[in-house]
Design an enzyme around this catalytic site. Sequence first.
Site, PDB file in Angstrom:
ATOM      1  N   HIS B 140      47.121  58.618  13.804  1.00  0.00           N
ATOM      2  CA  HIS B 140      47.528  59.314  12.583  1.00  0.00           C
ATOM      3  C   HIS B 140      46.588  58.848  11.471  1.00  0.00           C
ATOM      4  CE1 HIS B 140      50.137  60.110   9.061  1.00  0.00           C
ATOM      5  NE2 HIS B 140      50.823  60.930   9.838  1.00  0.00           N
ATOM      6  N   ASP B 217      51.468  50.778  15.478  1.00  0.00           N
ATOM      7  CA  ASP B 217      52.075  51.812  14.650  1.00  0.00           C
ATOM      8  C   ASP B 217      53.247  52.378  15.453  1.00  0.00           C
ATOM      9  OD1 ASP B 217      52.851  54.112  13.390  1.00  0.00           O
ATOM     10  OD2 ASP B 217      50.834  54.978  13.237  1.00  0.00           O
ATOM     11  N   GLN B 220      56.510  56.651  15.466  1.00  0.00           N
ATOM     12  CA  GLN B 220      57.175  57.597  16.368  1.00  0.00           C
ATOM     13  C   GLN B 220      58.061  56.870  17.374  1.00  0.00           C
ATOM     14  OE1 GLN B 220      57.278  60.833  16.133  1.00  0.00           O
ATOM     15  NE2 GLN B 220      55.819  60.944  14.459  1.00  0.00           N
ATOM     16  N   LYS B 243      61.913  58.536   9.856  1.00  0.00           N
ATOM     17  CA  LYS B 243      61.806  59.120  11.206  1.00  0.00           C
ATOM     18  C   LYS B 243      62.867  58.535  12.125  1.00  0.00           C
ATOM     19  CE  LYS B 243      56.815  59.605  10.818  1.00  0.00           C
ATOM     20  NZ  LYS B 243      56.452  61.011  10.582  1.00  0.00           N
ATOM     21  N   CYS B 381      48.236  65.458  10.621  1.00  0.00           N
ATOM     22  CA  CYS B 381      47.571  64.259  10.090  1.00  0.00           C
ATOM     23  C   CYS B 381      46.824  63.509  11.187  1.00  0.00           C
ATOM     24  CB  CYS B 381      48.564  63.325   9.410  1.00  0.00           C
ATOM     25  SG  CYS B 381      49.370  64.060   8.008  1.00  0.00           S
TER      26      CYS B 381
HETATM   27  C1  LIG Z   1      52.206  57.879  14.351  1.00  0.00           C
HETATM   28  C2  LIG Z   1      52.451  57.891  12.878  1.00  0.00           C
HETATM   29  N1  LIG Z   1      51.977  56.901  12.118  1.00  0.00           N
HETATM   30  C3  LIG Z   1      52.183  56.863  10.794  1.00  0.00           C
HETATM   31  C4  LIG Z   1      52.891  57.838  10.155  1.00  0.00           C
HETATM   32  C5  LIG Z   1      53.065  57.758   8.677  1.00  0.00           C
HETATM   33  O1  LIG Z   1      54.395  57.647   8.317  1.00  0.00           O
HETATM   34  P1  LIG Z   1      54.826  57.760   6.790  1.00  0.00           P
HETATM   35  O2  LIG Z   1      54.249  59.036   6.288  1.00  0.00           O
HETATM   36  O3  LIG Z   1      56.318  57.792   6.853  1.00  0.00           O
HETATM   37  O4  LIG Z   1      54.311  56.567   6.076  1.00  0.00           O
HETATM   38  C6  LIG Z   1      53.399  58.909  10.891  1.00  0.00           C
HETATM   39  C7  LIG Z   1      54.123  59.999  10.229  1.00  0.00           C
HETATM   40  O5  LIG Z   1      53.900  61.168  10.507  1.00  0.00           O
HETATM   41  C8  LIG Z   1      53.181  58.927  12.285  1.00  0.00           C
HETATM   42  O6  LIG Z   1      53.653  59.922  13.040  1.00  0.00           O
END
Ligand SMILES: Cc1ncc(COP(=O)(O)O)c(C=O)c1O
Lengths: 158, 423
Positions: B140, B217, B220, B243, B381
């Site tokens: 991401h 990370d 998900q 999430k 993203c």
């Molecule tokens: C794999 C992953 N990492 C990071 C994020 C970023 O999360 P946030 O926008 O809640 O900070 C997301 C959100 O879509 C994600 O799916």
Amino acid sequence: MSVTDEIYQDLILHHSRRPRHYGPLPDATHAAAGDNPLCGDRYEVRLRLDEKSIIRDAAFEGSGCAISKASASLMLDTVIGLSRDEFEELFRTFHALVSGETPSPEAVAQLGKLAALSGIWKYPARVKCAILCWHAVHSALAGQAHASSEEEFASNSL
Amino acid sequence: MPCWTAVFLLAMTNNSTSDVLLPATIREQFACLREGGSQPPLVYLDSASTALKPDGVIAALTDYYRNMPANIHRGLYPMSEAATAAFEAARATVQKFINARESREIIFTSGATDAINLVARGFGDGLRAGDEVLITGLEHHANIVPWQLLRERRGIVLRVVAMDAQGDVPLDAFRAALNGRTRLVAFTAISNALGTELPVAEMIESAHAVGATTVVDAAQAVACRRVDVQKWNCDFLAFSGHKLFGPTGIGVLYAREALLQAMPPVKGGGDMILSVTFERTTYNELPHKFEAGTPPIAQAIGLGVATEWVTALGFDQIEAHERVLVDAALKQLEALPGVQIIGRPGKRRSIISFTLDGIHPHDVGTILGEDGVAIRAGHHCAQPAMEHFGIPATIRASFSVYNTLADVKALIVGLRRVQEIML
Ligand SMILES: Cc1ncc(COP(=O)(O)O)c(C=O)c1O
């Protein structure tokens, strides 16, 4: 009103499946790319202006959604024969229309078939699709090689 | 056991797919899924973007704002003490949820993005020119851009281990990308764009073998599988509350205590200090050293409630439920002419990315939206991941605890209508 009345009407679908003025323009005098990184839409718009700066011919190529493609097709149909100032005037009217404002009936009449895109304002995420290639023509006329819908819509990205 | 019994049992387990689904009564806890909640009824297939919030989480937010709306860590009156206790109890709940050793290893942030940026500043700024940070092709943007910014600040080398044609990151390729200069390895446990689950424990073991520090990370992962930081043996782990059926504006950075002790604070302000004079400031102890200013108090409390809620559902049940839905969806999507599934990972979680021949994902999203079917269309993203497949965007359906087989059906029916309109 449903999405098929407001956006995906026959006219729009027809122009998205078989866009007019689609392809290269070998004797172009002006050109610009238009891209919307959020959607991945990417177009190249080319114009041929005469010595009086009237748009004599125009073409576009690229890929994107049905709305951006239909809007480009209908727009190029309309702008051939216009001067730069006339294009900018038309762009302002179109922009107002797809943003949900109500331009004067005379102004809307100038838009002709482009008025079919008036329902887009109810789908804010899609407005930038409708005006992408307009930005590209604007940039081309201004001598800039590139237009991005994100410049105008940067604040509501992601 | 006579063999007919075995056959009987087998038959039972085989045709009892509906038995492994979570009870549809879960839906009663979500206002927009209840009878009369939305018109047309909401078919929510975008939980990978953000999950819906159960009533209990919303009640926890309201409870804070109504009954103890005081600041924390400072007031001496009962309401402030109650708020402080609730906030710190939420931290302990999160600690248990990911099985961290100490609650001071839980830093509240504003989200996963904020948590990763905190690592990039607090730990990353200690790296030197030529040190390597390794990420994967699946990341991401939240796990790409902070490292690019670090590269600008510190001259580190950012390396990317590519995914293969299926959308997996092969372990051998990952191992081959590690070397003596690799200082930090940051990767997602589950890809939000393709649904790929990475072999987290194995990757961490390999990274540690070359002396690298690891960042997982888990944005998900936390909602769809058990996350145990001790089992994974990761050094940092980041996720967002929203999430995980929790509020927006709250997230977590887990880090090993020793790392947090060694790291300088990244933000300065109130709450992160013990004493301040104009000459000198003494930093507060963990975790407060990294929580400058008034934190998102209600949101942290809400996140605590959300983690308890998921834990009570049980991850065995959640995994089984989502398996049924994702398998059914894959099968039905494949049977629909013109569907191209993007990514065929060896281990897929409850996310499917796909395209429809001749139709842009955004047109699909707009038309499905009219039917009440909420999917995500775009690059999610994860532009480098999209580029890998040579496409600008996909349609993404993601499944969660409140989805049913009827939602899968609604997606397929909706996609057929899209094709009728557009083709
Ligand atoms: C794999 C992953 N990492 C990071 C994020 C970023 O999360 P946030 O926008 O809640 O900070 C997301 C959100 O879509 C994600 O799916």
